[in-house]
Enzyme design. Structure first.
Site, mmCIF file in Angstrom:
data_model
loop_
_atom_site.group_PDB
_atom_site.id
_atom_site.type_symbol
_atom_site.label_atom_id
_atom_site.label_comp_id
_atom_site.label_asym_id
_atom_site.label_seq_id
_atom_site.Cartn_x
_atom_site.Cartn_y
_atom_site.Cartn_z
ATOM 1 N N ARG A 170 0.849 -1.193 0.000
ATOM 2 C CA ARG A 170 0.000 0.000 0.000
ATOM 3 C C ARG A 170 0.885 1.244 0.000
ATOM 4 O O ARG A 170 1.512 1.579 1.005
ATOM 5 C CB ARG A 170 -0.927 0.017 1.209
ATOM 6 C CG ARG A 170 -1.776 1.298 1.284
ATOM 7 C CD ARG A 170 -3.011 1.179 2.132
ATOM 8 N NE ARG A 170 -2.764 1.010 3.545
ATOM 9 C CZ ARG A 170 -3.699 1.124 4.495
ATOM 10 N NH1 ARG A 170 -4.952 1.424 4.154
ATOM 11 N NH2 ARG A 170 -3.410 0.934 5.761
ATOM 12 N N ASP A 453 -3.888 3.233 14.038
ATOM 13 C CA ASP A 453 -3.062 3.759 12.952
ATOM 14 C C ASP A 453 -3.552 5.159 12.612
ATOM 15 O O ASP A 453 -4.358 5.745 13.335
ATOM 16 C CB ASP A 453 -3.058 2.825 11.738
ATOM 17 C CG ASP A 453 -4.435 2.699 11.064
ATOM 18 O OD1 ASP A 453 -5.364 3.457 11.410
ATOM 19 O OD2 ASP A 453 -4.565 1.835 10.176
#
Length: 533
Positions: A170, A453
């Site tokens: 990603r 996160d």
């Protein structure tokens, strides 16, 4: 090591020292590809980012999200399908996500998951050493040459002779830059840097192994942004002599505008598509961000109450599965943030919540799902095994029973629950602790039994901003949220954190500014990045 020790293409400048071993990934092909991609696509990237600003201005003025009339033909054309699943992506029943730090790379690859989402975005701090170090770890992992020894002397190595998960990288989103690289005097795109470094190095070695290169694409807001990524893929494959359609990308549907363009996003990437993912945490953040200027009906309750079963979230996931399976694509479920605990009661509760979450997704038709910790892989796998059995996926489950309208997707006002001081304190405490971890180089931080996160930190500061901006009344104390209250709670929560108050000053001040300033800032990570070396 300095940039002068490697040969740079004309027009490319690296403005800081290079980490040890950087020459392994800053290869001539990789650097040339970065320059080529910048020169061809930088202007279009800026146009797409400007289009986000324009749409937000229209939404602030009263316009509402809806399915696009101009792309109706794409949605109503039943003849097109995405490419068949690529090698190593046929069965995705459990995916583990995490940053590309060396220890986490090894743990993810040893986890038994079908896929490792190697995260250079929300679970990663984009300090220069992490950007390059992550690429080095990916290259070493591809070669099965990665190992690590902790400060305590514990050794981490890949398990021999075991099939490793397929690696799906990603890169950073379109809005993020790589300030340590300039091309023709312009700062480079973080997206293109991450993509090119992987594709030209470890990705090519993955190709030789018959599994890759594969990507997860984050935070897109429109099908035109997907078209840009597709153009990048086409150009990069031509540049490096790779067959068209080799690259595959799974797109995270994690912004509110994108949920209204899911079929169009699949269509734009159809030759390179590996499906869609329900990026639940960023989606909640985007709901708040998109409707920042609108009133009471858009107020979300405490974060813990915004579950996947509330009406607007349920509509989102149901439509995602139907959309993907209609077009022959994988539908991948959202991340479970729960992590194992040494506390037996907490551990039992966490595993039960993961099991319930994954059972719901499997029975809804998802083909696989994410966990944030290797210790949760087996719990996820067990729930999908119950539904899939020996089948690699359930794309054949078309979910034609699902009929989701724009009003269903916009039904935020139907979310049950209250805003409380407890929730306000939790957002403040988690937000400040996460920012502290992020600035210290850790983009995936275990806080209160959850793997936090950047997406969950964005929810925390956005909820505080929303509740303050609209002066929400707290259900448990009867107080209205004011700046004075927020400032007091910030001081109290910081006082309860370990160490000296001064230790938390930078993260406290950044969080407080982002949560209380008059104008809503689109991303916490942009000003935070300016504080990184």
């Amino acid at each position: 090591m300095t940039a002068s020790t490697i040969e740079l293409p004309e027009g490319l400048e690296i403005t800081t020292a290079l980490p040890e071993g950087a020459e392994k990934v800053l290869t001539p092909d990789a650097l040339s590809l970065i320059v080529s991609l910048h020169r061809k696509f930088a202007a279009t990237r800026k146009e797409r980012l400007a289009a986000r600003v324009d749409r937000q201005a229209r939404l602030d003025a009263g316009e509402e999200l809806d399915f696009l009339e101009e792309t109706r033909a794409v949605r109503e054309d039943d003849s097109w399908q995405v490419a068949a699943p690529a090698p190593g992506l046929e069965d995705r029943r459990v995916e583990v996500t995490g940053p590309t730090y060396k220890k986490m790379t090894i743990n993810a690859l040893n986890s038994g998951a079908k896929v490792w989402l190697a995260d250079q975005e929300d679970a990663n701090t984009p300090a220069w050493d992490s950007v390059i170090g992550g690429q080095l770890n990916l290259l070493d992992a591809t070669r099965r040459e990665v190992d690590f020894v902790s400060d305590q002397g514990k050794e981490y190595t890949l398990r021999p002779d075991e099939e490793l998960p397929s690696i799906v990288v990603r890169p950073r989103g379109w809005h993020l830059e790589e300030k340590h690289m300039k091309i023709d005097g312009q700062i480079a795109s973080g997206s293109l840097v991450d993509f090119a470094l992987y594709f030209a190095t470890a990705g090519r070695e993955q190709l030789a192994k018959g599994r890759g290169p594969y990507f997860y694409i984050p935070k897109m807001e429109s099908h035109l942004e997907a078209r840009l990524w597709n153009d990048v893929f086409v150009h990069a494959q031509d540049e490096l002599g790779v067959a068209q359609g080799t690259i595959r990308a799974t797109c995270l549907i994690e912004t509110y505008p994108a949920v209204f363009e899911m079929e169009e996003i699949l269509y734009e990437l159809r030759d390179h598509s590996a499906g869609l993912n329900a990026g639940r945490w960023d989606y909640i953040f985007s709901v708040i961000k998109t409707h920042r200027a609108k009133g009471e009906e858009w107020i979300l309750p405490d974060r813990g109450l915004v579950t996947m079963t509330v009406p607007f979230m349920r509509a989102y996931t149901e439509l995602l599965v139907r959309t993907c399976h209609k077009r022959g694509a994988h539908a991948i479920g959202g991340m479970s943030a729960f992590i194992p605990s040494k506390d037996e009661a907490a551990n039992t509760k966490a595993f039960k919540q993961v099991e319930n979450d994954k059972s719901r997704e499997a029975n809804d038709g998802f083909d696989g799902s994410w966990v944030a910790h290797p210790g949760m892989v087996e719990a996820c796998r067990a729930e999908f095994n119950k539904v899939l059995g020996d089948l690699p996926n359930q794309i054949s489950k078309k979910r034609e029973d699902v009929a989701v309208t724009a009003a269903d997707l916009l039904s935020v006002k139907d979310t049950p629950g209250d805003v409380t001081e407890t929730g306000l304190r939790a957002n403040i405490a988690v937000g400040i602790q996460y920012v502290q971890a992020w600035l210290s180089g850790n983009g995936a931080a275990a806080i209160n039994g959850l793997m936090e996160d950047a997406a969950t930190a964005e929810i925390s500061r956005s909820q505080v901003w929303q509740w303050l901006h609209f002066g929400v009344k707290l259900a448990d104390t009867g107080e209205n949220v004011t700046k004075e209250l927020v400032d007091r709670l910030i001081a109290e929560e910081v006082a309860d954190l370990p160490g000296q108050e001064s230790d938390w000053a930078t993260s406290r001040d950044l969080f407080a500014t982002m949560a209380t300033q008059e104008d809503y800032a689109d991303f916490l990570t942009i000003p935070a990045y300016e504080l990184l070396g």
